[in-house]
Design a protein around this motif. Structure first.
Motif, mmCIF file in Angstrom:
data_model
loop_
_atom_site.group_PDB
_atom_site.id
_atom_site.type_symbol
_atom_site.label_atom_id
_atom_site.label_comp_id
_atom_site.label_asym_id
_atom_site.label_seq_id
_atom_site.Cartn_x
_atom_site.Cartn_y
_atom_site.Cartn_z
ATOM 1 N N GLN A 174 -29.648 150.070 70.946
ATOM 2 C CA GLN A 174 -28.327 150.673 71.066
ATOM 3 C C GLN A 174 -27.308 149.879 70.240
ATOM 4 O OE1 GLN A 174 -27.547 153.423 72.575
ATOM 5 N NE2 GLN A 174 -29.261 153.880 73.930
ATOM 6 N N ARG A 175 -27.383 148.573 70.341
ATOM 7 C CA ARG A 175 -26.472 147.737 69.554
ATOM 8 C C ARG A 175 -26.752 147.906 68.059
ATOM 9 N NH1 ARG A 175 -28.168 144.882 74.082
ATOM 10 N NH2 ARG A 175 -26.530 143.942 75.367
ATOM 11 N N GLU A 176 -28.028 147.868 67.680
ATOM 12 C CA GLU A 176 -28.391 147.962 66.273
ATOM 13 C C GLU A 176 -27.989 149.315 65.687
ATOM 14 O OE1 GLU A 176 -32.529 147.256 66.444
ATOM 15 O OE2 GLU A 176 -32.340 145.096 66.892
ATOM 16 N N ALA A 177 -28.113 150.371 66.492
ATOM 17 C CA ALA A 177 -27.749 151.703 65.990
ATOM 18 C C ALA A 177 -26.255 151.793 65.706
ATOM 19 C CB ALA A 177 -28.169 152.768 67.004
ATOM 20 N N VAL A 178 -25.432 151.245 66.608
ATOM 21 C CA VAL A 178 -23.987 151.308 66.400
ATOM 22 C C VAL A 178 -23.579 150.445 65.207
ATOM 23 C CG1 VAL A 178 -21.751 150.887 67.466
ATOM 24 C CG2 VAL A 178 -23.626 151.794 68.836
ATOM 25 N N LEU A 222 -21.317 137.040 72.711
ATOM 26 C CA LEU A 222 -20.601 136.123 71.827
ATOM 27 C C LEU A 222 -20.919 134.654 72.057
ATOM 28 C CD1 LEU A 222 -17.089 137.817 72.144
ATOM 29 C CD2 LEU A 222 -18.771 138.192 70.354
ATOM 30 N N CYS A 223 -21.455 134.311 73.187
ATOM 31 C CA CYS A 223 -21.623 132.906 73.559
ATOM 32 C C CYS A 223 -22.746 132.261 72.762
ATOM 33 C CB CYS A 223 -21.921 132.781 75.051
ATOM 34 S SG CYS A 223 -22.085 131.086 75.623
ATOM 35 N N PRO A 224 -22.555 131.049 72.218
ATOM 36 C CA PRO A 224 -23.661 130.324 71.586
ATOM 37 C C PRO A 224 -24.762 130.003 72.601
ATOM 38 C CG PRO A 224 -21.546 129.359 70.988
ATOM 39 C CD PRO A 224 -21.276 130.343 72.074
ATOM 40 N N ARG A 240 -17.965 144.558 65.756
ATOM 41 C CA ARG A 240 -18.608 144.022 66.956
ATOM 42 C C ARG A 240 -17.943 144.557 68.215
ATOM 43 N NH1 ARG A 240 -20.205 137.776 67.610
ATOM 44 N NH2 ARG A 240 -21.816 138.528 66.187
ATOM 45 N N TRP A 241 -16.603 144.649 68.234
ATOM 46 C CA TRP A 241 -15.932 145.185 69.404
ATOM 47 C C TRP A 241 -16.298 146.647 69.616
ATOM 48 C CZ3 TRP A 241 -14.173 145.731 73.871
ATOM 49 C CH2 TRP A 241 -13.297 146.769 74.207
ATOM 50 N N GLU A 242 -16.372 147.436 68.549
ATOM 51 C CA GLU A 242 -16.765 148.834 68.695
ATOM 52 C C GLU A 242 -18.202 148.950 69.185
ATOM 53 O OE1 GLU A 242 -13.940 150.803 65.204
ATOM 54 O OE2 GLU A 242 -15.991 150.151 64.752
ATOM 55 N N MET A 243 -19.059 148.050 68.739
ATOM 56 C CA MET A 243 -20.435 148.047 69.232
ATOM 57 C C MET A 243 -20.477 147.750 70.720
ATOM 58 S SD MET A 243 -22.978 145.689 70.219
ATOM 59 C CE MET A 243 -22.574 144.164 69.367
ATOM 60 N N ILE A 244 -19.700 146.764 71.157
ATOM 61 C CA ILE A 244 -19.693 146.418 72.579
ATOM 62 C C ILE A 244 -19.120 147.557 73.412
ATOM 63 C CG2 ILE A 244 -18.694 144.833 74.281
ATOM 64 C CD1 ILE A 244 -18.818 142.650 72.139
ATOM 65 N N ILE A 269 -19.026 139.718 78.928
ATOM 66 C CA ILE A 269 -19.152 140.072 77.513
ATOM 67 C C ILE A 269 -19.364 138.827 76.663
ATOM 68 C CG2 ILE A 269 -17.874 141.012 75.541
ATOM 69 C CD1 ILE A 269 -16.581 142.992 77.474
ATOM 70 N N PHE A 270 -18.642 137.758 76.974
ATOM 71 C CA PHE A 270 -18.818 136.527 76.199
ATOM 72 C C PHE A 270 -20.223 135.963 76.368
ATOM 73 C CE2 PHE A 270 -18.573 131.862 75.966
ATOM 74 C CZ PHE A 270 -18.160 131.727 74.648
#
Length: 354
Positions: free
Chosen positions: A234-238, A141-143, A245-249, A136-137
């Motif tokens: 899918q991410r953009e829709a959520v 989330l990772c740069p 962000r956690w709910e999106m993931i 997940i990172f």
């Protein structure tokens, strides 16, 4: 061609006629020449129907698929044939017996089965949450600067030989389990009964930790690739619905990738069930069933590796080969249960956002 423009008679205007000359063809009609076929059409017309090539390709693919069944049947047949002495003497009691005494000719594989399942599932309990966190990172989330090095180091862990893991565990992990980790677990989790007895540093807990480190890169890498395959919409829709962000993931990524994640866990479990050298160097190699995770134990694979060269009589060798058969059967049963788990989680449902 003649076009008449008639006006209303009430206006007492004269009718005017507009005459448009019709063009006549000058000279004889030109006939179109033969159409030149394209190079692709020429190639397709010259090569024939291709039925022979299609049939040959289908036959080769069928042979490749059938070879899997052949390999599995061959392995099972050899294991059964070479362990016929042990099967004839002990029968199904071999898998339920707890005594392993080569000198007395008494063999039971239950302690090895217990050690294999215990270390593998403990390794999954430790490795799966950590692998999901790494995946997940890296994906969410990772740069960008750190994504490449972390991914490279994660995949590098999967390429390290198991004997190197075993050496590291002997010199680093065993002292840590014996002194700082062991007293800490006894102090805070001793009431559970899983951390009692003498702690020599080698045992089920140490073997489980080294297995968790070994299967971590497998689960993490496959999970990362599965999560990257989830479409961005899918991410953009959520996120457009106001999710964090956690709910999106959780709803947009993990739910769509759950089948692949379970598959990654199954592959990690397969690696843990069959691991030999690192486990043999850290588990203690004692055929007992104990509730304490500090107690030494043994697995099916490590027992074969440690005792195969010491098998002096036919019954001893046949019992070791039947241990390999037991490992083969345990792997089949565990994979079947994992398949049922995938079906229970998904039930053929398509990915969804909410």
């Amino acid at each position: 061609m003649t076009v008449k423009n008639a006006v209303n008679p009430s206006n007492e205007r004269t009718q005017r006629t507009l005459v448009v000359p019709t063009p006549t063809p000058s000279g004889p009609p030109v006939s179109a020449g033969p159409e030149t076929p394209s190079p692709i059409r020429q190639f397709l017309s010259q090569r024939g129907s291709g039925r022979i090539a299609d049939n040959a390709f289908a036959a080769v693919m069928l042979l490749c698929a059938s070879s899997i069944f052949g390999i599995v049947i061959c392995i099972a047949s050899i294991l059964i044939l070479r362990s016929h002495l042990s099967i004839a003497k002990f029968g199904w009691g071999f898998f339920k017996g707890q005594n392993w005494d080569p000198a007395a000719g008494d063999f039971g594989a239950l302690p090895f089965i217990f050690g294999t399942l215990a270390t593998s599932f403990l390794a999954l309990l430790m490795a799966v949450p950590l692998a999901l966190g790494v995946a997940i990172f890296l994906t969410e989330l990772c740069p960008q600067v750190l994504r490449g090095p972390i991914s490279f180091l994660t995949e590098l862990l999967a390429a390290i030989p198991s004997v190197v893991y075993g050496l590291w565990a002997v010199f680093v992990l065993v002292p840590l389990v014996q002194d700082p980790i062991g007293p800490f677990l006894v102090k805070y989790l001793g009431w559970t009964g899983f951390f009692g007895g003498a702690n020599f540093g080698v045992g089920l807990l140490t073997a489980s930790i080294i297995l968790a480190i070994m299967i971590l890169p497998i689960i993490s890498s496959i999970t990362r690739d599965i999560m990257l395959a989830v479409p961005n919409h899918q991410r953009e829709a959520v996120l457009a619905l106001g999710a964090t962000r956690w709910e999106m993931i959780r709803t947009g990524v993990l739910r769509n990738a759950r089948i692949g994640i379970v598959g990654a866990v199954i592959l990690g479990l397969g690696r843990a069930l069959g691991e030999t050298m690192a486990v043999a160097m850290t588990i203690g190699n004692h055929a007992v069933i104990s509730k304490s995770l500090f107690a030494p134990g043994n697995t099916l694979a490590s027992a074969i590796a440690n005792e195969f060269s010491e098998a002096t009589d036919d019954l001893y060798l046949s019992a070791l080969i039947e241990i390999g058969l037991a490992l083969f059967l345990v792997t089949i049963v565990v994979n079947a249960i994992a398949r049922l788990l995938v079906w229970a989680v998904t039930r053929g449902a398509p990915p969804r956002v909410a």
